[in-house]
Design an enzyme around this catalytic site. Structure first.
Site, PDB file in Angstrom:
ATOM      1  N   TYR A 123       0.779  -1.238   0.000  1.00 41.62           N
ATOM      2  CA  TYR A 123       0.000   0.000   0.000  1.00 41.62           C
ATOM      3  C   TYR A 123       0.810   1.287   0.000  1.00 41.62           C
ATOM      4  O   TYR A 123       0.243   2.370  -0.096  1.00 41.62           O
ATOM      5  CB  TYR A 123      -0.965  -0.015   1.186  1.00 41.62           C
ATOM      6  CG  TYR A 123      -2.032  -1.075   1.028  1.00 41.62           C
ATOM      7  CD1 TYR A 123      -3.115  -0.865   0.181  1.00 41.62           C
ATOM      8  CD2 TYR A 123      -1.932  -2.297   1.684  1.00 41.62           C
ATOM      9  CE1 TYR A 123      -4.081  -1.844   0.001  1.00 41.62           C
ATOM     10  CE2 TYR A 123      -2.899  -3.281   1.516  1.00 41.62           C
ATOM     11  CZ  TYR A 123      -3.961  -3.054   0.668  1.00 41.62           C
ATOM     12  OH  TYR A 123      -4.913  -4.029   0.487  1.00 41.62           O
ATOM     13  N   PHE A 412     -10.163  -4.442  11.741  1.00 41.31           N
ATOM     14  CA  PHE A 412     -11.443  -4.110  11.115  1.00 41.31           C
ATOM     15  C   PHE A 412     -11.456  -4.696   9.709  1.00 41.31           C
ATOM     16  O   PHE A 412     -12.137  -4.286   8.852  1.00 41.31           O
ATOM     17  CB  PHE A 412     -11.670  -2.585  11.084  1.00 41.31           C
ATOM     18  CG  PHE A 412     -10.465  -1.785  10.626  1.00 41.31           C
ATOM     19  CD1 PHE A 412     -10.205  -1.640   9.276  1.00 41.31           C
ATOM     20  CD2 PHE A 412      -9.593  -1.203  11.545  1.00 41.31           C
ATOM     21  CE1 PHE A 412      -9.102  -0.922   8.842  1.00 41.31           C
ATOM     22  CE2 PHE A 412      -8.493  -0.474  11.121  1.00 41.31           C
ATOM     23  CZ  PHE A 412      -8.250  -0.315   9.770  1.00 41.31           C
TER      24      PHE A 412
END
Length: 412
Positions: A123, A412
């Site tokens: 990323y 999450f």
């Protein structure tokens, strides 16, 4: 790219999620876990890549609020559920989904995006920087004692059913959020994730257990944990697996850790996700027998540089001009003047007035230093920040620091 990107519809969720599961190895989750993620999925924030009738890519985000230095809690996009089918790799699907997602985050007015990475090299090219680390502890409690502060014996501990203790636990957790950057203000239903305990994932350990710490009848802390019994010819050597420990004061915190150390028939406390500045490290008698290890945890991306830098405060006065590179979100490119202190900050563009820059860096480096857990001096030492005015790195690094290390308490 040969696939069409579109917003996730409720009727497509099963195929979309099956694509994600396959991208992560193809092992089906327990039904209760799958149902929870279906309930938590924000379809309007989720993207599917479709090749005809086949879902070949997934990406989503959750609407969270993130604690930042200074105590503010800011609206944040928590990026999640990103996967591409192995049959459709190297076709630009990931880049396309990241492009659409960050455009959407910007339109929603969220200045910050965060994620946890399955692989850390993925990323950075999209502007995400490593912003926090997790401490892994494996403590030999047969040889390590705790030195607890005065008043610890005054704390009352009691077992509680984890789900039934939810309101008390969440109240304690909510009071802790603003004091530590990186913590998430949990939205309704997210407490279900904390007590999710599929039997197939226990690996021989007990069901989840909960102990509340109380003073004057009020909860001031809690511990969530499980116990894995184990024996050999020398006797019991079970492991206490710590999921979370939170407390509102040092004595309640120490009481909970002392309880975890003293559980019968165990000789190890395993805590895989603690803050790097966890006070328990200062309570133990022998830190060398605690097997401290660190790993990357939360990645941060500034979607709106000006708004993000204005949302936090700075532990020392700072007045610096940043020359920011951001090829993936070009609206952030250019020079920004950041001026702030412990009371607040402003961050405005100065491209037009010819103001000289003091530091040159990419938005990835800004993401890394944003929560105060990665020193700017470290990035400069690695050649990732260029100092254009002598002394600017040291001054800015000090300002960006945080009294508490950033920490992500759960995924999450």
């Amino acid at each position: 790219m040969t696939a069409e990107l579109r917003e996730l519809g409720q009727s497509d969720w099963e195929q979309w999620y099956a694509t994600l599961e396959r991208a992560f190895g193809g092992v089906a989750e327990a039904q209760e876990e799958r149902e929870l993620w279906r309930d938590l999925t924000e379809c309007e924030r989720s993207i599917g890549a479709w090749d005809g009738d086949l879902c070949v890519g997934t990406a989503g985000s959750f609407s969270f609020r993130l604690a930042v230095p200074g105590g503010a809690v800011v609206d944040t996009a928590a990026v999640t559920m990103v996967g591409v089918a192995a049959t459709h790799r190297r076709r630009g699907l990931l880049t396309a989904m990241m492009r659409r997602q960050l455009d959407d985050v910007r339109e929603r007015g969220e200045a910050v995006a965060i994620l946890t990475a399955s692989e850390p090299m993925i990323y950075g090219r999209f502007g995400y920087g490593t912003a926090s680390y997790a401490l892994h502890l494996e403590i030999d409690t047969s040889r390590v004692d705790l030195a607890v502060p005065p008043g610890t014996d005054d704390v009352r501990l009691r077992y509680a059913v984890p789900v039934e203790a939810g309101p008390a636990r969440e109240a304690v957790y909510a009071q802790r959020v603003a004091g530590r950057p990186g913590m998430l203000a949990r939205r309704p239903d997210w407490e279900r994730l904390i007590t999710l305990d599929p039997p197939g994932q226990r690996d021989g350990a007990s069901p989840q257990q909960c102990v509340l710490a109380e003073r004057d009848g009020e909860a001031v802390g809690y511990a969530l944990f499980a116990v894995k019994p184990e024996w050999d010819v020398r006797g019991a050597k079970g492991t206490v697996r710590v999921q979370d420990v939170e407390a509102l004061d040092p004595t309640a915190y120490a009481a909970l850790w002392r309880f975890l150390f003293d559980i019968d028939l165990t000789s190890t406390v395993l805590a895989p996700n603690r803050p790097v500045d966890d006070p328990v490290v200062q309570l133990v008698s022998d830190v060398r027998r605690c097997d401290l290890r660190f790993r990357d945890s939360l990645y941060v991306r500034l979607v709106d540089v000006g708004a993000a830098l204005e949302a936090r405060t700075y532990q020392a006065p700072v007045d610096v001009v940043l020359d920011v590179e951001d090829a993936f979100c070009p609206w952030n490119e250019g020079r920004w003047r950041l001026a702030g202190d412990a009371k607040g900050a402003s961050c405005k563009r100065v491209d037009a007035d010819g103001t000289a820059a003091d530091l040159a860096l990419s938005v990835r480096e800004l993401g890394s230093v944003y929560l105060g857990g990665v020193p700017l001096t470290q990035l400069a030492g690695a050649g990732r920040v260029r100092e254009l005015r002598q002394g600017a790195v040291a001054e800015t690094s000090l300002a960006f620091g945080s009294a508490s290390a950033p920490w992500l308490p759960h995924g999450f």
